[in-house]
Structures are given as C-alpha cells and as structure tokens.
Scaffold this motif. Structure first.
Motif, short mmCIF file in Angstrom:
data_model
loop_
_atom_site.label_atom_id
_atom_site.label_comp_id
_atom_site.label_asym_id
_atom_site.label_seq_id
_atom_site.Cartn_x
_atom_site.Cartn_y
_atom_site.Cartn_z
N PHE A 96 0.82 -1.21 0.00
CA PHE A 96 0.00 0.00 0.00
C PHE A 96 0.85 1.26 0.00
O PHE A 96 0.50 2.26 -0.64
CB PHE A 96 -0.97 0.00 1.18
N ILE A 97 1.98 1.22 0.69
CA ILE A 97 2.88 2.38 0.68
C ILE A 97 3.41 2.60 -0.74
O ILE A 97 3.43 3.73 -1.24
CB ILE A 97 4.04 2.18 1.68
N GLU A 98 3.82 1.52 -1.38
CA GLU A 98 4.38 1.62 -2.74
C GLU A 98 3.33 2.08 -3.74
O GLU A 98 3.57 2.98 -4.54
CB GLU A 98 4.97 0.28 -3.16
N ASP A 99 2.17 1.45 -3.70
CA ASP A 99 1.14 1.76 -4.70
C ASP A 99 0.38 3.06 -4.41
O ASP A 99 -0.13 3.68 -5.34
CB ASP A 99 0.13 0.61 -4.78
N GLY A 100 0.31 3.46 -3.17
CA GLY A 100 -0.52 4.60 -2.81
C GLY A 100 0.21 5.92 -2.68
O GLY A 100 -0.41 6.93 -2.36
N ASN A 101 1.50 5.91 -2.91
CA ASN A 101 2.28 7.14 -2.76
C ASN A 101 3.21 7.32 -3.95
O ASN A 101 3.90 6.37 -4.34
CB ASN A 101 3.12 7.09 -1.47
N PRO A 102 3.27 8.50 -4.50
CA PRO A 102 4.15 8.72 -5.65
C PRO A 102 5.62 8.71 -5.23
O PRO A 102 5.96 9.05 -4.09
CB PRO A 102 3.75 10.11 -6.15
N ASN A 103 6.49 8.29 -6.13
CA ASN A 103 7.93 8.30 -5.85
C ASN A 103 8.47 9.72 -5.81
O ASN A 103 9.41 10.00 -5.08
CB ASN A 103 8.69 7.49 -6.90
N LYS A 104 7.87 10.58 -6.62
CA LYS A 104 8.31 11.97 -6.67
C LYS A 104 7.11 12.89 -6.55
O LYS A 104 6.01 12.55 -6.98
CB LYS A 104 9.05 12.27 -7.96
N ILE A 105 7.34 14.03 -5.95
CA ILE A 105 6.35 15.10 -5.91
C ILE A 105 6.96 16.24 -6.71
O ILE A 105 7.92 16.87 -6.26
CB ILE A 105 6.03 15.52 -4.47
N GLY A 106 6.43 16.44 -7.90
CA GLY A 106 7.08 17.37 -8.82
C GLY A 106 8.39 16.75 -9.26
O GLY A 106 8.44 15.62 -9.71
N ASN A 107 9.49 17.48 -9.08
CA ASN A 107 10.82 16.96 -9.40
C ASN A 107 11.56 16.51 -8.14
O ASN A 107 12.75 16.20 -8.21
CB ASN A 107 11.64 18.02 -10.13
N LEU A 108 10.87 16.48 -7.00
CA LEU A 108 11.52 16.15 -5.72
C LEU A 108 11.19 14.72 -5.29
O LEU A 108 10.09 14.22 -5.51
CB LEU A 108 11.05 17.14 -4.64
N ILE A 109 12.15 14.08 -4.65
CA ILE A 109 11.95 12.75 -4.12
C ILE A 109 10.94 12.83 -2.97
O ILE A 109 11.02 13.71 -2.12
CB ILE A 109 13.28 12.15 -3.61
#
Length: 101
Positions: free
Chosen positions: A24-37
C-alpha cells in the motif's frame, strides 16, 4: 510510551501484514512530488523495515516438544501430480459455480 513496543516485542510477527503495508505504501504514494523525491514515502517504508528488524533481533526461547515434533514429522505429503488429480476430481475443469455447490 516510546520504546515500550521494542522493550516488550516478544511475539511472532505476521509477514502478511508487513507485505500488505509495503504494497500500500508503494502503490498509494508517488515516488516523486514534482521533481523532488518523496521522502515521506521513504520514511513510511523505513518504519515498516525497522519494525521487521526489531522482530528479527528478538530471540525466541522455545523448549523442544517431542510430541509436536513427532506429529509434524508424521504428516504425509502427496506429490503435486496426485494433488492435481484430486483437485480435478473434486472441481473439474470448466465447471460452473452451481455445479460445485
């Protein structure tokens, strides 16, 4: 009460819960927000992995129980081909749900 969980963390953990949390953490949260980790996501993953490691550090002091060992060793296992044939005899291929009830 920080530290209470790690101080008394004697129990058998459930792998399924950890795997579900990580999924759920992997699928429910983006790896990046804009160009930021997305460090919030990385922190959530870290928390789950830290909890797993805390359980791995806790020794379990089980006394051998000969009756249980004998019972487990006496379980007879069937080979995969026999299990597959048994499964087909009970459910069969291309059966409808009504046929199985």
């Amino acid at each position: 009460m920080p530290g209470l969980l790690t101080q008394y963390a004697v129990g058998v953990s459930c792998r399924g819960v950890f795997l579900t949390d990580l999924t759920f953490i992997e699928d429910g949260n983006p790896n990046k927000i804009g160009n930021l980790i997305n460090f919030k996501k990385r922190g959530l993953v870290f928390n789950v992995l830290a909890e797993i490691q805390s359980y791995q550090q806790t020794p379990f002091k089980f006394e051998p129980n000969q009756k249980i060992q004998d019972a487990l060793l006496s379980i007879k296992f069937e080979d995969n081909d026999k299990l597959y044939k048994m499964s087909l005899s009970r459910e069969g291929r291309n059966q409808q749900k009504a046929d199985l009830i």
